[in-house]
Design a protein around this motif. Structure first.
Motif, mmCIF file in Angstrom:
data_model
loop_
_atom_site.group_PDB
_atom_site.id
_atom_site.type_symbol
_atom_site.label_atom_id
_atom_site.label_comp_id
_atom_site.label_asym_id
_atom_site.label_seq_id
_atom_site.Cartn_x
_atom_site.Cartn_y
_atom_site.Cartn_z
ATOM 1 N N ARG A 178 -5.589 1.902 -7.851
ATOM 2 C CA ARG A 178 -5.594 3.159 -7.126
ATOM 3 C C ARG A 178 -6.967 3.459 -6.574
ATOM 4 N NH1 ARG A 178 -3.245 7.436 -10.890
ATOM 5 N NH2 ARG A 178 -3.778 8.827 -9.152
ATOM 6 N N ASN B 288 -9.457 7.860 -1.408
ATOM 7 C CA ASN B 288 -8.701 7.734 -0.166
ATOM 8 C C ASN B 288 -7.209 8.010 -0.339
ATOM 9 O OD1 ASN B 288 -10.812 6.900 1.727
ATOM 10 N ND2 ASN B 288 -10.998 5.122 0.360
ATOM 11 N N ASN B 289 -6.834 8.501 -1.521
ATOM 12 C CA ASN B 289 -5.430 8.877 -1.774
ATOM 13 C C ASN B 289 -4.473 7.701 -1.569
ATOM 14 O OD1 ASN B 289 -5.238 11.481 -2.767
ATOM 15 N ND2 ASN B 289 -4.033 12.238 -1.049
ATOM 16 N N MET B 290 -4.855 6.550 -2.124
ATOM 17 C CA MET B 290 -4.048 5.344 -1.951
ATOM 18 C C MET B 290 -3.745 4.704 -3.296
ATOM 19 S SD MET B 290 -3.691 4.764 1.398
ATOM 20 C CE MET B 290 -3.276 3.010 1.437
ATOM 21 N N SER C 249 0.843 -1.188 0.000
ATOM 22 C CA SER C 249 0.000 0.000 0.000
ATOM 23 C C SER C 249 0.877 1.235 0.000
ATOM 24 C CB SER C 249 -0.894 0.027 1.242
ATOM 25 O OG SER C 249 -1.739 -1.093 1.290
ATOM 26 N N CYS C 250 0.374 2.293 -0.587
ATOM 27 C CA CYS C 250 1.077 3.565 -0.599
ATOM 28 C C CYS C 250 0.057 4.644 -0.251
ATOM 29 C CB CYS C 250 1.690 3.828 -1.962
ATOM 30 S SG CYS C 250 2.490 5.435 -2.126
ATOM 31 N N ALA C 251 0.277 5.283 0.885
ATOM 32 C CA ALA C 251 -0.608 6.344 1.342
ATOM 33 C C ALA C 251 -0.026 7.698 0.975
ATOM 34 C CB ALA C 251 -0.798 6.244 2.849
ATOM 35 N N TYR D 161 -2.044 0.743 -4.657
ATOM 36 C CA TYR D 161 -1.757 -0.595 -4.174
ATOM 37 C C TYR D 161 -0.975 -1.377 -5.229
ATOM 38 C CZ TYR D 161 -5.564 0.688 -1.045
ATOM 39 O OH TYR D 161 -6.358 1.336 -0.143
#
Length: 124
Positions: A72, A76-78, A21-23, A80
């Motif tokens: 994406r 939620n601005n994420m 995950s990338c926040a 994966y």
């Protein structure tokens, strides 16, 4: 400015799966092209996967096609990276990055914002 934080790395046996995950924070990534990259010891960093700012198209390096999936969630601005059927050669530090471009970006030098990376180790 966009800040990116990766998570989800770890140690897994060959054939296993991980979901990275990338926040993102600081700004919405809704209009950014996003990508995942990796760097193994002694090797240059390579582009693993990239996704169009709308999510309409994706790119994968040949070695991960059919095994990895980038996605994406702009709400939620994420972003994966689902990694299945992992192999020892997938062992690397994985980075997410953002490019302020309305498109699909593969070249690393077009990415302005980078996370710190998360280690993925695949044992045989």
């Amino acid at each position: 400015q966009v800040q990116l934080v990766e998570s989800g790395g770890g140690l897994v046996q060959a054939g296993g799966s991980l979901r990275l995950s990338c926040a993102a924070s600081g700004r919405t990534i809704r209009t950014y092209a996003m990508g995942w990259f990796r760097q193994a010891p002694g090797k240059e960093r390579e582009t693993v996967a990239a996704i169009h700012w709308t999510g309409i198209s994706t790119y994968y390096v040949d070695s991960v096609k059919g095994r990895f999936t980038i996605s994406r969630d702009n709400t939620n601005n994420m972003i994966y990276l689902q990694m299945n059927s992992l192999k020892p050669e997938d062992t690397a530090v994985y980075y997410c990055a953002a490019a302020n471009t309305l498109g699909l970006v593969v070249r690393q030098d077009e990415y302005a914002y980078w996370g710190q990376g998360t280690q993925v180790t695949v044992s045989s």
